[in-house]
Structure formats: C-alpha cells, structure tokens
Enzyme design. Sequence first.
Site, PDB file in Angstrom:
ATOM      1  N   HIS A  46      -9.041   0.936 -13.204  1.00 44.02           N
ATOM      2  CA  HIS A  46     -10.129   0.726 -14.156  1.00 44.02           C
ATOM      3  C   HIS A  46     -10.032  -0.664 -14.785  1.00 44.02           C
ATOM      4  CE1 HIS A  46     -13.305   1.937 -16.921  1.00 44.02           C
ATOM      5  NE2 HIS A  46     -12.587   1.433 -17.916  1.00 44.02           N
ATOM      6  N   GLU A  68     -11.975   4.549  -8.041  1.00 46.89           N
ATOM      7  CA  GLU A  68     -11.972   5.295  -9.305  1.00 46.89           C
ATOM      8  C   GLU A  68     -12.588   6.681  -9.136  1.00 46.89           C
ATOM      9  OE1 GLU A  68     -12.210   2.961 -13.472  1.00 46.89           O
ATOM     10  OE2 GLU A  68     -13.949   2.761 -12.192  1.00 46.89           O
ATOM     11  N   ASN A 422      13.340  -5.460  11.734  1.00 50.61           N
ATOM     12  CA  ASN A 422      14.329  -5.290  12.791  1.00 50.61           C
ATOM     13  C   ASN A 422      15.103  -3.980  12.608  1.00 50.61           C
ATOM     14  OD1 ASN A 422      15.823  -6.717  15.085  1.00 50.61           O
ATOM     15  ND2 ASN A 422      17.495  -6.221  13.704  1.00 50.61           N
TER      16      ASN A 422
END
Length: 687
Positions: A46, A68, A422
């Site tokens: 918000h 929202e 990795n």
Amino acid sequence: MDMNQYLSMFIDESNDHLQSLNESMMGLEANPEDISIVQVIFRSAHTLKGMAATMGFEDLASLTHQMENVLDLVRNNKLRMQDFIFDTLFKSLDALESMVQDITAGGEGKADVTSIVTALQAIVRGEIPAAGVAAAVPAAEASGDLQITLDEFQYSVLEQSLQEGHQVLYIDVAIRKDCQLKAVRAYMVFDLLERSGEVIKSFPSVQDIEQEKFDYGFSLYYITQKGADEMKSMIMNVSEIDTVTAVALDQESLAQMALETAATAEAPAPAETAPAATPAASPAAPAAREENAAKAAPSRTGAAPSRTIRVDIERLDVLMNLFSELLIDRVRLEQLASEVQNTDLTETVEHMGRVSGDLQNIVMKLRMVPVDTVFNRFPRMVRDLAKSLDKKIDLIVTGAETELDRTVIDEIGDPLVHLLRNAVDHGVESVQDRVASGKSDTGTVNLRAFHSGNHVFIEIEDDGAGIKPQKILQSAIKKGIITQEQAAGYSDDEAIQLLFAAGFSTAEVISDVSGRGVGLDVVKSKITSLGGNVVVYSTPGKGTNFSVQLPLTLSIIAAMLVKIGSEKYAIPLSSIVETGIVKKNQIRTIHGTRMIEFRNSHIPLLSLSKFYAIPDFDDSAEEETEIIVVRKSDRMAALAVQDFIGQNEIVIKNLGKYLPEIQGISGATILGDGQVALIIDPNAFIK
C-alpha cells in the site's frame, strides 16, 4: 510541483519496500496461515502504491493495486494462499523491481504487465490463472492443462538462443491411451531430443514423468538446429506416440507469450477450481485468526521513530578522502614535534593523535556495511533456482550482521551468486539421489559470515555429494586444460584446484544455470583482486565448503614499509607470511631462477630492485639480504629488500588514469614526511 528533487528518495525507499516484500513473501510461503505476515506485506504494498502514484509512475501503482486486491482477500480469510498464488505474486515483485530499475536508469518505469495483472484479477475472481508462458502456443489447448512456467533465467536462454541463430521450438507430445509403459516412451522421446538439442523446461517435470506422475501428454521448450517438421517426424517414429505438435517461435512470439497466456485465463474456470477462493470451512477459525492479527498489528505499527538518515555515498567518499589528508598531516606533525622537543607542542600533538584516532574509528565504521545488504537477495534466488531444478533446498544464513567495507560489499555480490548457484546446481543432489543415499530429501546450503582478525570469512557449505577429484581430472583432460601425463601426478587437493581453471565445468548438460565453463575462474580472479582468497574443502558423499577470505577494508590497511635504495615501498601485512635474512651462500639457482630453502621446501627469491629498475641498490652484491615471504593461496615467494622501516597504517591512493597500469603496483600512499611510497601487489609476483 517538481518531483525530481524527491526521485532519489523514492528510488531508495522503493528498493527498501521491495526487499521487505520479498523477505515477507518468503516468510509467508513457509507459514501460509500466519495472517500477521500478510498484514505486513499489505502495508508495504500500500505504501509503495501511494509513493508511485504521487511520483506519477502509473504502471507501477496499477500493478501494486492489483496485488493489494489479492492480499486483501487473504488477510480477510476469503482466499487461501496456494503455490500458483505465490508464483504470481513473486512475478509481480520481479516486474516491480524491473520498473524501479528502469526509473533508476532514467526511464519512466513503464512495462507491459498486462499478463500479470490479468493473472492477479483471475485469482481475485476465484480462477486458477494459466501458468507461465506456455499458453502462447495453441498446441497447449489440445493437450488440456499442460502449462509451463519459465523463470527469468530460462526465458533469457531462449531469447539468447534465438539471437544466436538457433531454433526455439514448443513441442507438445501425446502418448497413446493404451500404452502400458508411458514413462518409458517419454524417456525415449527425451533421449531422442537430447541428441539433437537441449530441453530447457518441460511440464510435467522430468522427475514426475520418470515416476509416471502425468497423464498421457507432456510439453516442453526445446533449442535445436533442426526445423519443427523434422523434429515432429523424428518423435513420431517412437512407438506408441499418438500426436506431436511442434511450433517454431521467433522473437516476437516469445515476447508475446506471457500476454497470450494471461488472455486464456479470462475464460470461465472449471468448477473444480472454485475452492481456490473459498473461505475456510470452519467459521470459528477466521474469527480466531482475525483476533490474532489484530493483536499482532499494533506491535508492528507501534515501532519507535527511525534514528537513521540517508547519506549519499559520494559524501562518505569525500569524508574519507579528507580524513586521509588529516592522517598524513598528523604523522607529519608527530615527526616535527619529536624534532623540536617542545613540551606544549608535543602534548597538543598527542591530544590531536588521540582525537584523530577516535575520528578514524568513526569514519571507518561509517563505511562499514552489514553483509546482509548482499545476503538478503539470496533466499529468493535459491528458492527460484531450486524450483527450476526440481530440488528441495533450505538456505540457512548466519552472521548476516557481520560488517565489511562498502567497497568490498559492492564487489562481492556477483562472486557469491556464482558460488551459491554452483552449490544448488552441482552440490546438492536431486531428491531421488538423496533418498537413495539415505539422506533427507531436502538439501541444506549454509551461508555463513564471521570475523577473524583483520579479515571477514564468508563460507558457502552444502551437504551434497561432494567433489570427486577423478571426475574433475577426467573433465579437465577432456577440455584440454591438462594432459593425461600431468593428471597422473595430481593429488586430490591439486585436482580440486582445477575447478578455478578458465573454461572448466563438470556439468554434463549446458543450461542457464551452469555448464558453460564461466564462473569459478571469474570468482577467484575477482576475490583475488580484492586482496582476498578462496579455498575449497570437500568430503565425497558429505558435501563441499567454499571459504572466501576478504579484507575488512580497502581504504586504510596495515602495511610493512621497506626501503630499496632511495625509494620506499609498502607491502600489505595480509599477504606477508614472515620476514627474515638470508645469506648469499644460501641462495641456489635452479633452471635460471634464484631459490631459497624455506620450511622444508624451496621458494623463488625475487629481486624488487631489478624488477623496478632501482639504480642505487643491487641485492646480488649483498652478503646478507633482508627478505619478505609473501603468500598467494598455497604458493609463496620471497621478495628481496634493502631495509625494513616498520609497520604502519597507510591510506591507499589511486594512481589515477593519467598513469599506465604498472605491473606489481596496486596504488600509492603518502608518508608522514610527504614522500610517496608505492604499494606493492604481492599477487602479481606469484603465478
């Protein structure tokens, strides 16, 4: 009203909110029933929406508004969080980050987020949105619900392959309904495909197909040099294959796939998808959760006012440069006071020394940044990577509060990304292999940071299969890095060091994750350039540990000052093993190289006076020569000097662009008497 004056503040705060959203989403994924986390996410979203709207970035505000709407349903117990909702929200965060990056680069923060917005709207309506970008291909409609989600790395691989002239195909395969061994037929198709190209992503996953956890069809993205018709006829030659659809994609269709996928989501959803948005069965449960959320909310919102301010990095650099000048003048004053022998002057200079010492500590602390600023993006990265590799991985981060100089922090991010990827790809085994070897199906990757002396150590440790030296040697021979004869004389530790050779990789299949031979050699060169070191420890069957050693700071370092003729040089203490004196008769010449005996081994003796062509000193004429033994990784060398001046803290100064790069010199410093001393880079003398 001119908003440009607030732009830098908007960018900084947006990045903070996005990082908070990512961390909170990771926490919610681990605890989907914790409504208090949803409240935190909703408030951050918000705030971000309001900031974006105020600054005029409408695309950013619109996407955040749609997020929202979904979060509002979740926090009011009208929607249960599910995997596809998490994936859609994470994609939304990635899009928001891209917009903010565009704004940072001077753009307007615009992006085509239609597909994501459509998917979020479908969630609000109670529909399961089409996943990923596979729906762009009409063939997907014929095979039911086969949808493929591509992450950003896989998508970039497809895009790059098109640019390099490869064919990118979307292939949909249907196996006959009367087939008794559908997993075997699927394996035969994959085996055929891997001979002529590379499978980037399939749905269902390869693991599910092997375990026959699929209906009678599967879809995949494929890179090859062959045409769509040729691949289709080749697959149709496999027994018990019912139908095959192969569609060649171009840059435009690849770019539009996400949009077209979202468009299919607007079709009415099947009845069985409705539970995705149904409220919980028990009416008492939502009430209890709302009550808990209400109790939790005040504790989060009632935080104390912030006691921090944002300071531009350039101002800190200016402060550091000014303090460096003050440090040089302080040393000069101390020398003058000792020469004049005036009591009042001496006392004043001593007091100034104490004050400037305290100031030095404060300035250095201002430049120190917690490694958490780098670590905080890794949990999301590991989560996405594990999902794309069909692995289960827990990332455990410890010591994130450990502090490093900002200069080091700026440079260390990419090497750590390489090492983590990795560990996830090569280190941790697949779920089947872990279970077969008696391990938990969930692998663990530990990311640790801690202080030790004047260094910070960062360790990346996995509990995977470990490194097999013989496999490394075989791969190195195959790639021409070493010969068969050289390999015969390699110890296990020496074989493991080949991981850092340029172009080395043990990956059998090249993918967007690894296998291209680019990574560990870049990691080592970057860490070495920072004055650090990387060491590998591995136990076959138990796991691997990459330990990275880094200096605390690159601005002020402890150094040994030495004299060679009329010139003075500084050698970083972090590279020095010990100092000593050798007699002329202890020096041996082996194959044209001067060597000395050091701790039951022989190391080369290098003449700095000859290397830098210093006219007024020749160490070969000396009966006794002062030496400094320096180390780079597991190799050592002795540097011949004329005299030791002593240890001192020095300020590193850049040589500037007007001077060419000088081998063996990493910078310069100004001494108390105003003389310039060059700083020697010991790494340049050891190959």
